[in-house]
Design an enzyme around this catalytic site. Structure first.
Site, PDB file in Angstrom:
ATOM      1  CG  PHE A  83     -38.818 -58.395   5.308  1.00 36.34           C
ATOM      2  CD1 PHE A  83     -39.876 -58.181   4.432  1.00 36.34           C
ATOM      3  CD2 PHE A  83     -37.796 -57.449   5.347  1.00 36.34           C
ATOM      4  CE1 PHE A  83     -39.914 -57.064   3.614  1.00 36.34           C
ATOM      5  CE2 PHE A  83     -37.827 -56.336   4.538  1.00 36.34           C
ATOM      6  CZ  PHE A  83     -38.888 -56.139   3.658  1.00 36.34           C
ATOM      7  CE  LYS A  84     -36.688 -56.300   1.622  1.00 33.92           C
ATOM      8  NZ  LYS A  84     -35.640 -55.651   0.879  1.00 33.92           N
TER       9      LYS A  84
END
Length: 465
Positions: free
Chosen positions: A109-110
């Site tokens: 998700f980063k």
């Protein structure tokens, strides 16, 4: 939009300056002066936007010093690297909605924030004829996402600290096999909290920070939080469109409080009641769940788990929420953070009513992580990574009848193959990006968790204008 520090020493700076500053020069964290409100009619008008179009609508309300055309181009470029046309698709499993946030270059998700931040840095540096030395600490996924966001970019060197042998083998190789000349990986002998403390202390030395043009990519950088706000709004639009519901709950696995704080900002932006509840899910490193459930924000010993991105005790974004909890008073925020720095704890039990209006929480054991991966796979033939499993466990614990629940899936399960194999008896499907990864040439420095050693290494390898 103007930005200020939670500790009061920085005020009235524009978005672009806030991005380049990263950590506020008084040691606090930067926040927008106001949180824009989105009315029901405006929200409805966004119903059929693409992810990039929605990102522009949300971000532009916080950014007024980048021309709209340039901001659109930055956003479009950032999300063109994702493998799914919806960028963050929703998958429906029984009475839960899984928001897949792992379709970016590093399958975590980063990427949602760091693809944007890398392009934003490049844009600002070119306009200002400047250079930047990015310094960050990672508990797993931030490092590789940041590296992939800026690898090979002119004007930028990146230095990433990770805890030696405390990230998964895939996470380590994703960082250390990037051999571009502007990438510097450092494995420190210690925990993520040790690395994070070193980074914060270095940024706290304003003269050193300015002399070496240091920039932050950790979630202390406001642009990281802002980019993550978008997928909360995206989820609300999609689920309300199909289910005609006006209230959603979210379950968020979190260690640094950044992802759930983005949800808190989204909740305050959207029409009242659109986001009903934010469920905070932790592993056995439970400082954040203890805070929600009892008001006890106190350091413990970091325990190594199958969800290393959450093996954290000092949450770097907590101060942002603390500021709002303390009635937006910078003096009180600064005083409480000073107490925490000196004693390792803050007693916030007197604020329990407010905290529980904002969050619910659950800490999940290692045994429960494996059990959840196994049971979910049996029930839906869907493989969860350990972090997402923690969110799913908390979601099921706090699920309210009739209220849609969105679980944030923060990483592809192949990044944590050992845990998945323990749970379901087989390896998860290997994505193309991981084939041969563990055998690739790697480059990494091994160093003690010593601020002077890290500072000297920065001096020797920093990019100069």
């Amino acid at each position: 939009m103007q930005y200020f520090s939670t500790r009061g020493g920085i005020a009235h700076i524009p978005f672009t300056k806030a991005v380049l500053m990263g950590l506020a020069e008084d040691g606090g964290l930067l926040l927008p002066r106001t949180i824009p409100r989105i009315g029901s009619e405006t929200l409805s008008s966004w119903q059929n936007l693409s992810y990039s179009e929605l990102a522009f609508e949300v971000m532009s309300r916080f950014i007024d010093d980048i021309p709209d055309s340039d901001l659109r181009n930055l956003i479009n470029k950032s999300y063109s690297t994702f493998s799914h046309p919806e960028v963050t698709p929703l998958v429906h499993c029984g009475n839960l909605h899984i928001l897949e946030l792992f379709h970016g270059p590093t399958l975590a998700f980063k990427d949602i924030a760091l693809q944007f931040l890398g392009n934003l840095f490049e844009y600002l540096l070119a306009k200002n004829d400047a250079v930047l030395n990015i310094l960050g600490a990672t508990s797993g996924d931030t490092g590789s996402a940041a590296i992939y966001g800026v690898r090979g970019k002119d004007r930028i060197n990146i230095f990433i600290l990770h805890p030696h042998q405390r990230v998964s083998p895939v996470q380590e190789k994703q960082m250390t096999t990037v051999l571009d000349d502007n990438v510097f990986n450092i494995a420190i002998r210690g925990s993520f909290d040790d690395g994070q403390a070193i980074v914060k202390k270095i940024f706290g030395d304003v003269e050193f920070k300015n002399n070496y043009a240091l920039g932050a990519i950790n979630s202390i950088n406001w642009a990281r939080v802002l980019a993550q706000v978008v997928y909360y709004v995206w989820s609300c639009l999609h689920i309300c469109k199909h289910e005609k519901d006006t209230a959603l709950d979210f379950a968020i696995p979190t260690g640094n409080f950044g992802d759930i704080f983005a949800g808190y900002i989204a909740k305050r932006m959207l029409p009242e009641g659109t986001i009903r509840r934010l469920v905070l899910a932790t592993n056995s490193n439970d400082i954040l769940s203890r805070f929600v459930n009892s008001g006890d924000y106190s350091l413990g010993t970091v325990t190594q788990t199958s969800s290393p991105s959450m093996d954290i005790q000092s949450a770097s974004n907590f101060e942002r929420y603390l500021y709002y909890l303390l009635d937006s008073e910078t003096d009180r925020t600064r005083d409480q953070m000073q107490i925490f720095a000196e004693t390792g704890k803050i007693d916030l039990s007197s604020y329990q009513d407010q905290i529980r209006r904002d969050f619910s929480a659950l800490a999940v054991t290692e045994e429960q992580v494996i059990e959840t991966i196994r049971d979910f796979h049996k029930e839906f033939n869907y493989v969860l990574d350990p972090h997402t499993a923690i969110g799913v466990r908390a979601a099921r614990h706090h699920k309210k009848q009739g209220v849609p629940m969105v679980c944030l899936a923060t990483a592809h399960p192949a990044k944590f193959g050992d845990a998945v194999r323990d749970a379901i008896g087989s390896e998860p499907e290997t994505p193309a990006a991981f084939i041969g990864l563990l055998e690739r040439e790697a480059r990494c420095e091994h160093m003690d968790a010593d601020i002077n050693s890290i500072r000297d290494y920065l001096k020797a390898h920093a990019r100069h204008g």
